[in-house]
Scaffold this motif. Structure first.
Motif, short mmCIF file in Angstrom:
data_model
loop_
_atom_site.label_atom_id
_atom_site.label_comp_id
_atom_site.label_asym_id
_atom_site.label_seq_id
_atom_site.Cartn_x
_atom_site.Cartn_y
_atom_site.Cartn_z
N SER A 8 0.06 6.75 -4.86
CA SER A 8 0.00 6.32 -6.25
C SER A 8 1.23 6.75 -7.04
O SER A 8 1.66 7.90 -6.95
CB SER A 8 -1.25 6.89 -6.92
OG SER A 8 -1.23 6.62 -8.31
N ASP A 17 0.63 12.34 -5.28
CA ASP A 17 -0.27 11.84 -4.24
C ASP A 17 0.50 11.75 -2.93
O ASP A 17 1.60 11.20 -2.89
CB ASP A 17 -0.79 10.47 -4.67
CG ASP A 17 -1.71 9.83 -3.66
OD1 ASP A 17 -2.33 10.57 -2.88
OD2 ASP A 17 -1.82 8.59 -3.66
N ILE A 32 0.88 -1.17 0.00
CA ILE A 32 0.00 0.00 0.00
C ILE A 32 0.91 1.22 0.00
O ILE A 32 1.85 1.31 0.79
CB ILE A 32 -0.93 0.02 1.23
CG1 ILE A 32 -1.83 -1.21 1.23
CG2 ILE A 32 -1.77 1.29 1.25
CD1 ILE A 32 -2.67 -1.35 2.48
N SER A 57 -3.22 5.70 -1.29
CA SER A 57 -4.49 5.36 -1.93
C SER A 57 -4.32 4.36 -3.07
O SER A 57 -5.22 4.18 -3.89
CB SER A 57 -5.14 6.63 -2.48
OG SER A 57 -4.24 7.34 -3.29
N PHE A 58 -3.17 3.71 -3.11
CA PHE A 58 -2.84 2.77 -4.17
C PHE A 58 -2.39 1.45 -3.52
O PHE A 58 -1.73 1.46 -2.49
CB PHE A 58 -1.71 3.36 -5.02
CG PHE A 58 -1.12 2.42 -6.03
CD1 PHE A 58 -1.68 2.30 -7.29
CD2 PHE A 58 0.01 1.67 -5.72
CE1 PHE A 58 -1.14 1.44 -8.23
CE2 PHE A 58 0.56 0.82 -6.65
CZ PHE A 58 -0.01 0.70 -7.91
N TRP A 64 -3.58 -4.41 -9.29
CA TRP A 64 -3.44 -3.19 -8.50
C TRP A 64 -4.65 -2.29 -8.75
O TRP A 64 -5.40 -2.47 -9.71
CB TRP A 64 -2.16 -2.45 -8.88
CG TRP A 64 -2.02 -2.20 -10.36
CD1 TRP A 64 -1.42 -3.00 -11.27
CD2 TRP A 64 -2.55 -1.07 -11.10
NE1 TRP A 64 -1.51 -2.46 -12.54
CE2 TRP A 64 -2.21 -1.29 -12.46
CE3 TRP A 64 -3.26 0.06 -10.74
CZ2 TRP A 64 -2.56 -0.38 -13.46
CZ3 TRP A 64 -3.61 0.97 -11.74
CH2 TRP A 64 -3.28 0.75 -13.08
N ALA A 65 -4.81 -1.31 -7.86
CA ALA A 65 -5.91 -0.35 -8.00
C ALA A 65 -5.49 0.98 -7.39
O ALA A 65 -4.71 1.03 -6.43
CB ALA A 65 -7.18 -0.86 -7.35
N ASP A 66 -6.00 2.06 -7.96
CA ASP A 66 -5.72 3.42 -7.50
C ASP A 66 -7.06 4.11 -7.27
O ASP A 66 -7.76 4.45 -8.22
CB ASP A 66 -4.89 4.16 -8.55
CG ASP A 66 -4.49 5.56 -8.11
OD1 ASP A 66 -4.94 6.00 -7.03
OD2 ASP A 66 -3.74 6.22 -8.84
N SER A 67 -7.41 4.33 -6.00
CA SER A 67 -8.74 4.87 -5.67
C SER A 67 -8.91 6.33 -6.06
O SER A 67 -10.04 6.82 -6.17
CB SER A 67 -9.01 4.70 -4.17
OG SER A 67 -8.06 5.43 -3.41
N GLY A 68 -7.80 7.05 -6.33
CA GLY A 68 -7.90 8.46 -6.67
C GLY A 68 -7.46 8.76 -8.10
O GLY A 68 -7.08 9.88 -8.41
N GLU A 120 -7.06 3.29 -13.25
CA GLU A 120 -7.78 2.96 -12.01
C GLU A 120 -7.37 1.60 -11.48
O GLU A 120 -7.33 1.37 -10.27
CB GLU A 120 -9.28 2.98 -12.26
CG GLU A 120 -9.86 4.38 -12.44
CD GLU A 120 -11.36 4.36 -12.68
OE1 GLU A 120 -11.91 3.25 -12.86
OE2 GLU A 120 -11.97 5.43 -12.71
N SER A 121 -7.06 0.67 -12.39
CA SER A 121 -6.67 -0.69 -11.99
C SER A 121 -6.01 -1.37 -13.18
O SER A 121 -6.08 -0.89 -14.32
CB SER A 121 -7.89 -1.50 -11.54
OG SER A 121 -8.83 -1.61 -12.60
#
Length: 325
Positions: A38, A43, A35, A47-48, A60-64, A71-72
């Motif tokens: 990003s 950032d 974690i 948030s990643f 993987w995913a990036d919420s922002g 995004e993923s």
């Protein structure tokens, strides 16, 4: 190690080892997940995330995320971004590094018939490719790179993609590829169907056109422009690895002396050793004296007003050179 499927082929990939080669902001490493802030945008919050193990290893995913494309995704896409390569180049790297997953006893193995590779023709793009990008944007100017240097390197701007455009050229000046770099965040991509950047050296056309014998060797295009802004010529290999083709291009060029200016991180140290090993018998080598500096690369040094960091060099240390090939 987790098994990843890359282009239909299974390989045991050390995801954590690959990710540890790059700097992460506010990272939290667990056995199954990283974690962090990003890597795709500026950032300051974690948030990643990347799954390091398990059924979804490598995803993987990036919420922002600013862009839906970031995004993923899968591990190849993430590593391609970190290595500053195309998706195909990174897939090739992973398969060549980690090989094919072991097979079970009794599996029917039929090796494909050996065929000699066909000689491919280099892709040459028409100069009209750049015509839609004859716009200016303050992005690079805000990163310390003058308009004069941008014009010299042919930088443009694509309003539709909100991205600066950076031409890559062959030694004779013909257009080979175009990199698109978002002005918001850090996302980038290369022109589809163009010549792979692993076959090119960014700025090599300037070496030939101006008969340059002394250059800096960087990883990224923006670092090359930063070195030019500091008053010296430079070339770039386009990421944290160097191909045999790029080595050949540098060896055959007018370059006689080179200063290695790779990033100030683990990945930069690794590619620096590759460069030393590949070029030590062809050109006179020096390297930047990063010392205890906390700046990541030459552009960060330029933005910080610390041009002296770019000018301080020392002979390379040959004691620990070894072959990666």
């Amino acid at each position: 190690m987790p098994i990843l499927k890359i282009g239909g082929v299974e390989a045991d990939v050390d995801i954590r080892e690959e990710l540890e080669q790059f700097p992460w902001h506010r990272p939290r490493w667990a056995s199954d997940k990283l974690i962090a802030a990003s890597p795709f945008r500026y950032d300051n919050t974690p948030s990643f995330f990347v799954n390091l193990d398990g059924e979804y290893a490598g995803t993987w995913a990036d919420s922002g995320a600013y862009d839906a494309d970031y995004e993923s995704g899968n591990f190849v896409k993430l590593l391609a971004f970190l290595r500053d390569e195309t998706y195909e180049e990174t897939a090739e790297y992973l398969l060549s590094t980690y090989g094919i997953n072991s097979v079970n006893a009794g599996d029917d193995l039929r090796l494909p018939k050996l065929q000699l590779p066909k000689q491919r023709k280099p892709v040459v793009l028409a100069e009209t490719t750049l015509k839609p990008y004859t716009y200016e944007h303050p992005y690079l100017h805000n990163r310390g790179i003058s308009d004069k240097v941008q014009r010299f390197m042919g930088v443009g701007y694509c309003p539709q993609a909100n991205a600066i455009t950076i031409p890559w050229r062959y030694a004779d000046g013909k257009l080979a590829n175009v990199k698109y770099r978002k002005v918001q965040g850090k996302a980038f991509w290369y022109r589809k169907g163009a010549e792979p950047v692993r076959h090119l050296v960014y700025g090599i056309d300037k070496v030939y056109r101006h008969g340059l014998s002394d250059v800096y060797i960087c990883e990224a295009e923006i670092d090359v422009m930063s070195v030019y802004a500091a008053g010296f010529p430079a070339i770039a290999i386009g990421g944290a690895s160097i191909s045999d083709k790029q080595i050949e291009l540098i060896r055959k060029s007018p370059i006689e002396r080179a200063i290695i200016a790779t990033d100030n991180d683990k990945a930069g140290e690794k590619v620096k050793r590759q460069l030393i090993d590949a070029l030590k018998s062809a050109v006179e080598l020096r390297e930047l004296m990063w010392g205890d500096s906390e700046v990541k690369d030459v552009n960060e040094a330029l933005v910080a007003g610390n041009v002296e960091t770019i000018r301080k060099t020392q002979p390379v240390d040959y004691a620990f050179t070894f072959s990666f090939r």
